[in-house]
Design a protein around this motif. Structure first.
Motif, PDB file in Angstrom:
ATOM      1  N   SER A  41      46.734  60.642   5.517  1.00 43.47           N
ATOM      2  CA  SER A  41      46.021  60.872   7.271  1.00 43.47           C
ATOM      3  C   SER A  41      47.326  61.306   7.415  1.00 43.47           C
ATOM      4  O   SER A  41      47.595  61.147   8.752  1.00 43.47           O
ATOM      5  N   ARG A  99      49.490  58.143  10.550  1.00 41.78           N
ATOM      6  CA  ARG A  99      49.056  59.680  10.819  1.00 41.78           C
ATOM      7  C   ARG A  99      50.720  59.648  11.471  1.00 41.78           C
ATOM      8  O   ARG A  99      50.595  61.143  11.268  1.00 41.78           O
ATOM      9  N   ASP A 128      45.337  55.520  13.036  1.00 44.02           N
ATOM     10  CA  ASP A 128      43.777  55.792  13.510  1.00 44.02           C
ATOM     11  C   ASP A 128      43.590  54.303  13.368  1.00 44.02           C
ATOM     12  O   ASP A 128      42.395  54.217  14.591  1.00 44.02           O
ATOM     13  N   SER A 151      45.851  54.321   8.023  1.00 40.55           N
ATOM     14  CA  SER A 151      45.685  55.073   8.276  1.00 40.55           C
ATOM     15  C   SER A 151      46.629  55.765   9.120  1.00 40.55           C
ATOM     16  O   SER A 151      46.318  55.703  10.091  1.00 40.55           O
ATOM     17  N   HIS A 154      50.708  63.046   9.116  1.00 39.76           N
ATOM     18  CA  HIS A 154      50.532  64.001   9.963  1.00 39.76           C
ATOM     19  C   HIS A 154      52.095  64.598  10.029  1.00 39.76           C
ATOM     20  O   HIS A 154      51.839  65.555  10.224  1.00 39.76           O
TER      21      HIS A 154
END
Length: 533
Positions: A146, A120, A112, A118, A148
Motif C-alpha cells: 500500500s 501509505r 490506513d 497498510s 504510495h
C-alpha cells in the motif's frame, strides 16, 4: 567464598544479557540469526526493528505515526499552569521531552488501518541513510503493497546510495510520489528518477542545488520518455540554482513532451532569456532543420500506411484465387444444387417404393412397421432439408427453420473482447497541423501544461510580455470543451516576486486572462459564496 563468587558470576551474566537485549543483539542473534534469513511480515515497525537488531545496531530510529507540530497555547496560561506534578509523566521535564520528540530521528509513517500493515506514506528527515540502512530498506519496503509516497529530507544520500535506492523503487510499483529534498548530489543524478521503468506521477526535488547541468540531464530524460508514457504529471524544481541556460534546456523538452501537467521553477535564477524560451513553447514555435526532416519522414510513413490500393492490386484481391470456395459464380452453385436435389429426389422415390413393397409383404410384422415409420420420417426430414438448403443458397444470411444460425463464409465470428479493443493511437507532436510563414514551419505550442510557477526569479517586463503573447495565442486557438467549462492550455501562471512592479500593465492583462481560467481561484470563490449564503 565459593558461594559469593558464584553469585557474582550469575549477576554479571544477567547484566550482560540485559545489556545485549537493550542493544538489540542477543547471544543467539550473533551466532545463528542473520538479516538474510529474516522474512518480512509487512509490519514495518516489527520488520525494521528486527532487522536493525540482527545487523548489530545498538541505537536506531523508531517507527512512529506521523505527528503534528505542537501548537502554541492561545490563552494567557502556560503549559505548566494546569499540570499535576505528582507523577513523573506530568513533570515539566516530561513535557519538554514530548515537545522535542518531534525532532528525534525516526521513520514517520501514515497508515490506513491500525494493524500497521497498510503503510501509505513514509517520511524520513534529519538523519543519514548509509549503505547498511539501505540494505534494510531493500527488504522492508518492497513488502509494503500500500506504500504510495516516500519523502526524504536531508538524509545524506550520495550518488551510490541514491542508485541503490533507485533499485528499491523498481521493486515498489505502488509508489507514485517521491520527494528528495535538501540532498545535493555531486553527479546531479536526479534525472534517473524520470524513466519508463519507474512509474512516478509526482517528483519533488526542492533545495538540492540543481544547476544547469542537472537541468540539461532532466531535459534529456523528459525527451526520452515514450510517447505512450503519461505517468509523470508534476515536477517540482524550486529552490535550486537553475539559470537561463537550464530554463532553455527544460523548454526544449517541453516542445514535444505531452505528459507533464505541472512545472514548478520558483526560487531559481531565471531571467528574461529563460522566461522567453518557456513562453515560446506555450505559443507557436518554429521547427529546426532536424525536426523538419523528421517531420517529413513521419509524414511519408503515415501516407504509406493510409495510401489506398491501386486498381491492379484490387483486381488481384478480388480474383478467384483470393476468394473463399463459397464465393464462386452463382450459376455454378445453382447448377450443382439442382443436380444434387434431383439425385436426392430420385433416391427418396426409390426408397418410398421399396418401403411400400415391404409394407404390403409384411403388414403383420410390427418391427417392419416401426422401421417403415422411421423410414417415412427420415424421408420427410430429408425433403425439409432440401427445401431449407435451397433457401439458404438463395439467402445465405437467413436462419434455418430449426432456429440455428447459418454459417456464412462472408461473415466472421465475433472476436473476443481483448482482440476487439483497439490500441489508443498516440499522435506525434511533429504531425500536428503546421503553419508556414516567413520560410519557416511553425507548430502549435504545448497545451498540455496547465500550471507553471516561475515566481521569485529575475524576470522583468520583457519576459512577462512573452508570456502575455503566448497566452493571447492560446486563447485564440483553444476553446472550452463542448458541454463543459474546461479549457485546454495554461490555466495557472505564478509570476510574483520578480523584477517588475505589481501595477505593471502587462501583469494586469495576464491576470485578466488567467483569473477566470484558474481552477484554484474558482474553487476559492465558490467556497466564499457558500459561506456567505
Amino acid at each position: 567464598m565459593g558461594k559469593k563468587a558464584e553469585k557474582l558470576k550469575d549477576k554479571t551474566l544477567k547484566e550482560n544479557e540485559n545489556d545485549s537485549q537493550s542493544a538489540g543483539v542477543g547471544p543467539q542473534d550473533k551466532t545463528s540469526l542473520s538479516a538474510d534469513d529474516y522474512q518480512c511480515t509487512g509490519n514495518l515497525e516489527q520488520d525494521f526493528t528486527e532487522l536493525c537488531r540482527r545487523l548489530g545496531y545498538t541505537e536506531f530510529p523508531r517507527v512512529v505515526n506521523r505527528p503534528r507540530m505542537p501548537s502554541t497555547p492561545t490563552s494567557e496560561k502556560t503549559a505548566f499552569d494546569d499540570t499535576d506534578w505528582t507523577s513523573d509523566k506530568d513533570s515539566p521535564i516530561a513535557h519538554i521531552k514530548d515537545r522535542f520528540s518531534y525532532f528525534k530521528p525516526s521513520i514517520q509513517i501514515e497508515v490506513d488501518n491500525e494493524d500497521g500493515r497498510s503503510v501509505r506514506e513514509i517520511s524520513i528527515r534529519g538523519w543519514k541513510i548509509d549503505d547498511k540502512m539501505m540494505g534494510i530498506f531493500s527488504k522492508c519496503l518492497p513488502v509494503l503493497t500500500s506504500l504510495h509516497k516516500i519523502r526524504l529530507w536531508n538524509v545524506g544520500l550520495t550518488d551510490d546510495t541514491f542508485s541503490s535506492f533507485l533499485t528499491i523503487l523498481h521493486c515498489c510499483p505502488s509508489i507514485r510520489v517521491f520527494a528528495l529534498e535538501g540532498n545535493p548530489l555531486l553527479q546531479q543524478s536526479y534525472y534517473k528518477l524520470i524513466s519508463d521503468d519507474i512509474v512516478l506521477s509526482q517528483i519533488f526535488l526542492r533545495n538540492n542545488k540543481i544547476n544547469d547541468e542537472g537541468a540539461r540531464l532532466i531535459s534529456q530524460a523528459l525527451r526520452s520518455l515514450k510517447m505512450t508514457n503519461k505517468n509523470l504529471a508534476s515536477l517540482v524544481l524550486s529552490y535550486n540554482h537553475i539559470t537561463d541556460e537550464g530554463a532553455r534546456h527544460i523548454a526544449q523538452a517541453l516542445r514535444f513532451n505531452r505528459s507533464l501537467l505541472s512545472l514548478n521553477l520558483s526560487s531559481n535564477q531565471i531571467g528574461d532569456e529563460g522566461a522567453l524560451a518557456l513562453a515560446e513553447v506555450l505559443g507557436h514555435f518554429p521547427l529546426t532543420h532536424a525536426e523538419i526532416v523528421e517531420r517529413r519522414r513521419l509524414l511519408l510513413e503515415k501516407e504509406a500506411q493510409e495510401q489506398p490500393r491501386s486498381p491492379t492490386t484490387s483486381r488481384h484481391a478480388d480474383s478467384k484465387s483470393d476468394r473463399p470456395p463459397s464465393h464462386h459464380s452463382n450459376s455454378a452453385i445453382e447448377k450443382g444444387d439442382k443436380a444434387q436435389a434431383q439425385k436426392t429426389k430420385q433416391s427418396i422415390k426409390k426408397k418410398e417404393k421399396e418401403t411400400q413393397k415391404k409394407e404390403e409383404k409384411s403388414a403383420s410384422n410390427i418391427t417392419s412397421g416401426t422401421s417403415n415409420a422411421a423410414a417415412q420420417a427420415s424421408g420427410s426430414n430429408k425433403k425439409d432439408d432440401l427445401k431449407t438448403a435451397k433457401k439458404q443458397l438463395a439467402n445465405p444470411d437467413q436462419k434455418n427453420t430449426r432456429g440455428e444460425p447459418v454459417k456464412s463464409a462472408t461473415r466472421r465470428a465475433p472476436l473476443p473482447e481483448q482482440e476487439q479493443a483497439e490500441p489508443v493511437e498516440v499522435t506525434n507532436p511533429l504531425l500536428e497541423q503546421a503553419e508556414f510563414r516567413d520560410g519557416k514551419v511553425f507548430l502549435p505550442g504545448n497545451k498540455v501544461v496547465i500550471s507553471l510557477n516561475i515566481s521569485r526569479n529575475k524576470i522583468s517586463k520583457l519576459g512577462l510580455k512573452g508570456f502575455l503573447t503566448a497566452m493571447e495565442t492560446q486563447i485564440e486557438e483553444t476553446k472550452p470543451i463542448p458541454g463543459t467549462r474546461c479549457h485546454t492550455g495554461l490555466l495557472r501562471l505564478a509570476v510574483g516576486n520578480n523584477n517588475f512592479p505589481a501595477d505593471c500593465p502587462t501583469l494586469m492583462r495576464l491576470q485578466e486572462i488567467l483569473l477566470p481560467r484558474d481552477p484554484i481561484q474558482k474553487s476559492y470563490k465558490s467556497s466564499e459564496e457558500e459561506q456567505s449564503m
